[in-house]
Design a protein around this motif. Sequence first.
Motif, PDB file in Angstrom:
ATOM      1  N   ASP A   2       0.831  -1.196   0.000  1.00  0.00           N
ATOM      2  CA  ASP A   2       0.000   0.000   0.000  1.00  0.00           C
ATOM      3  C   ASP A   2       0.863   1.243   0.000  1.00  0.00           C
ATOM      4  O   ASP A   2       2.085   1.199   0.023  1.00  0.00           O
ATOM      5  N   GLN A   8       0.760  -5.375   2.297  1.00  0.00           N
ATOM      6  CA  GLN A   8      -0.675  -5.569   2.417  1.00  0.00           C
ATOM      7  C   GLN A   8      -1.104  -6.632   1.425  1.00  0.00           C
ATOM      8  O   GLN A   8      -0.881  -6.493   0.229  1.00  0.00           O
ATOM      9  N   PHE A  10      -4.285  -9.707   0.435  1.00  0.00           N
ATOM     10  CA  PHE A  10      -5.707  -9.989   0.621  1.00  0.00           C
ATOM     11  C   PHE A  10      -6.017 -11.441   0.303  1.00  0.00           C
ATOM     12  O   PHE A  10      -5.495 -12.004  -0.666  1.00  0.00           O
ATOM     13  N   TYR A  12      -8.961 -13.629  -1.056  1.00  0.00           N
ATOM     14  CA  TYR A  12     -10.159 -13.324  -1.825  1.00  0.00           C
ATOM     15  C   TYR A  12     -10.733 -14.587  -2.444  1.00  0.00           C
ATOM     16  O   TYR A  12     -10.050 -15.594  -2.635  1.00  0.00           O
ATOM     17  N   ILE A  21     -13.420  -9.840  -1.355  1.00  0.00           N
ATOM     18  CA  ILE A  21     -12.424  -9.800  -0.283  1.00  0.00           C
ATOM     19  C   ILE A  21     -12.916 -10.600   0.920  1.00  0.00           C
ATOM     20  O   ILE A  21     -14.021 -10.387   1.420  1.00  0.00           O
ATOM     21  N   ARG A  23     -10.344 -11.384   3.538  1.00  0.00           N
ATOM     22  CA  ARG A  23      -9.475 -10.999   4.645  1.00  0.00           C
ATOM     23  C   ARG A  23      -8.366 -10.098   4.120  1.00  0.00           C
ATOM     24  O   ARG A  23      -7.970 -10.180   2.963  1.00  0.00           O
ATOM     25  N   CYS A  24      -7.903  -9.205   4.998  1.00  0.00           N
ATOM     26  CA  CYS A  24      -6.746  -8.362   4.693  1.00  0.00           C
ATOM     27  C   CYS A  24      -5.640  -8.681   5.686  1.00  0.00           C
ATOM     28  O   CYS A  24      -5.900  -8.942   6.865  1.00  0.00           O
ATOM     29  N   SER A  26      -1.988  -7.179   7.142  1.00  0.00           N
ATOM     30  CA  SER A  26      -1.111  -6.011   7.173  1.00  0.00           C
ATOM     31  C   SER A  26      -0.754  -5.690   8.611  1.00  0.00           C
ATOM     32  O   SER A  26      -1.518  -5.976   9.530  1.00  0.00           O
ATOM     33  N   ALA A  31      -6.593  -0.109   5.862  1.00  0.00           N
ATOM     34  CA  ALA A  31      -6.767  -1.039   4.751  1.00  0.00           C
ATOM     35  C   ALA A  31      -7.204  -0.243   3.522  1.00  0.00           C
ATOM     36  O   ALA A  31      -8.245   0.411   3.549  1.00  0.00           O
ATOM     37  N   VAL A  33      -8.307  -1.036   0.034  1.00  0.00           N
ATOM     38  CA  VAL A  33      -8.708  -2.131  -0.851  1.00  0.00           C
ATOM     39  C   VAL A  33      -8.417  -1.728  -2.289  1.00  0.00           C
ATOM     40  O   VAL A  33      -8.842  -0.651  -2.734  1.00  0.00           O
ATOM     41  N   PHE A  50     -13.686  -7.895   7.888  1.00  0.00           N
ATOM     42  CA  PHE A  50     -12.746  -7.182   8.761  1.00  0.00           C
ATOM     43  C   PHE A  50     -13.069  -7.385  10.241  1.00  0.00           C
ATOM     44  O   PHE A  50     -12.532  -6.681  11.098  1.00  0.00           O
ATOM     45  N   SER A  73       1.658 -10.095  -2.673  1.00  0.00           N
ATOM     46  CA  SER A  73       1.808  -9.086  -1.625  1.00  0.00           C
ATOM     47  C   SER A  73       3.116  -8.321  -1.693  1.00  0.00           C
ATOM     48  O   SER A  73       3.335  -7.419  -0.903  1.00  0.00           O
TER      49      SER A  73
END
Length: 353
Positions: A2, A8, A10, A12, A21, A23-24, A26, A31, A33, A50, A73
């Motif tokens: 990011d 960061q 994800f 998906y 999405i 989960r994230c 980081s 966040a 997206v 989240f 990532s």
Amino acid sequence: MDGSGEIQAFAYERKGNSAVIRRCFSRDTKAAVPEVLDGLPVTELAPYAFSAHLDPQILEQELTSGKVQISRSMLVPEEDEALTSVQRYQRLQEAQIPALCGEQLEELELPERIVRVGRYCLYNCDHLRRLTFTGHLADWGTGVFTGCHHIREVELSTDASGMSTLKDMLDEVHEALHVRWCDASQQVAELMYPEFYEEGVENTPARILETHVHGSGMRYRNCFAGRKIDFTQYDRLFPYAVAQEPEGLLVRLVCGRLRFPYALGEQAREQYETYLRGNPELFAGYFTDHRDMDGIHWYCEGPGAGHETEVLQFLDVLTERAGRVGFAEALGYAMEYRHAHEKKPATKRRFEL
């Protein structure tokens, strides 16, 4: 990666030709997206995406089965392209990059293509303070903001229609909320939605429980025509806010409508300017506390122009408050303004006989 430089990633799920999405991951608290993940446009946030209440074991099982993928990532750039989702997940764990969820999440920025937010997506994200989204978001799930009691800022961009899910969000947030709205032509409005709460009061003779609403916030949350903000109706409620809301909120509300006067009628402008000029000490204190030089310039050179008595009262409070907190720029401006606007004594003419 990011914009802050933090890794960061994800998790998906593919849905047709788009990504949902799940989960994230980081170490950051924000966040952002992305528009696209691994070539797929991101269109949805899954239920509990989240929330800390999502079972990580279920996610791991779905990774193993291939139902869920992990996006690239940049954790190991030279190898990441060839890694499987399970391997990417293992690398994230080895690097101790946690799921960004629950109380760790403080800001959430959604891209233009997001059209749906699943139910309880932000359940108990109680440190969430700011949300950015667009008018393309059409489906706001049930209970998304449940347990989110500290969200204070929302930024919304809409197309020419002005449609959005803002009212759906406001119905879930009873606390005071600042909304910055921008349309397709870059016209801006800044609105304050006051806090409100409901109280059950027993009517003993009638043996019924009555609901009493405190604060003007519910009235403000009903200022919509369908999915569009009704600015005229919003401005008509100001007398209710003056009667029921704290001064700090009134200052932000007045500043927002006058500094960004989108769809502001003449009568509404006059009521806000009357309050502003009648309370110079409140505005001086607010701008000083927030070190808002733009606001100070705006007050003295905009609505205060031509009203020297009010401006001088404003500068008196500004000088006192700014001196107390060491706001040198404001002190300098106050001195320069007084010098530029002080009335010079008229020179006496000499007559010689």
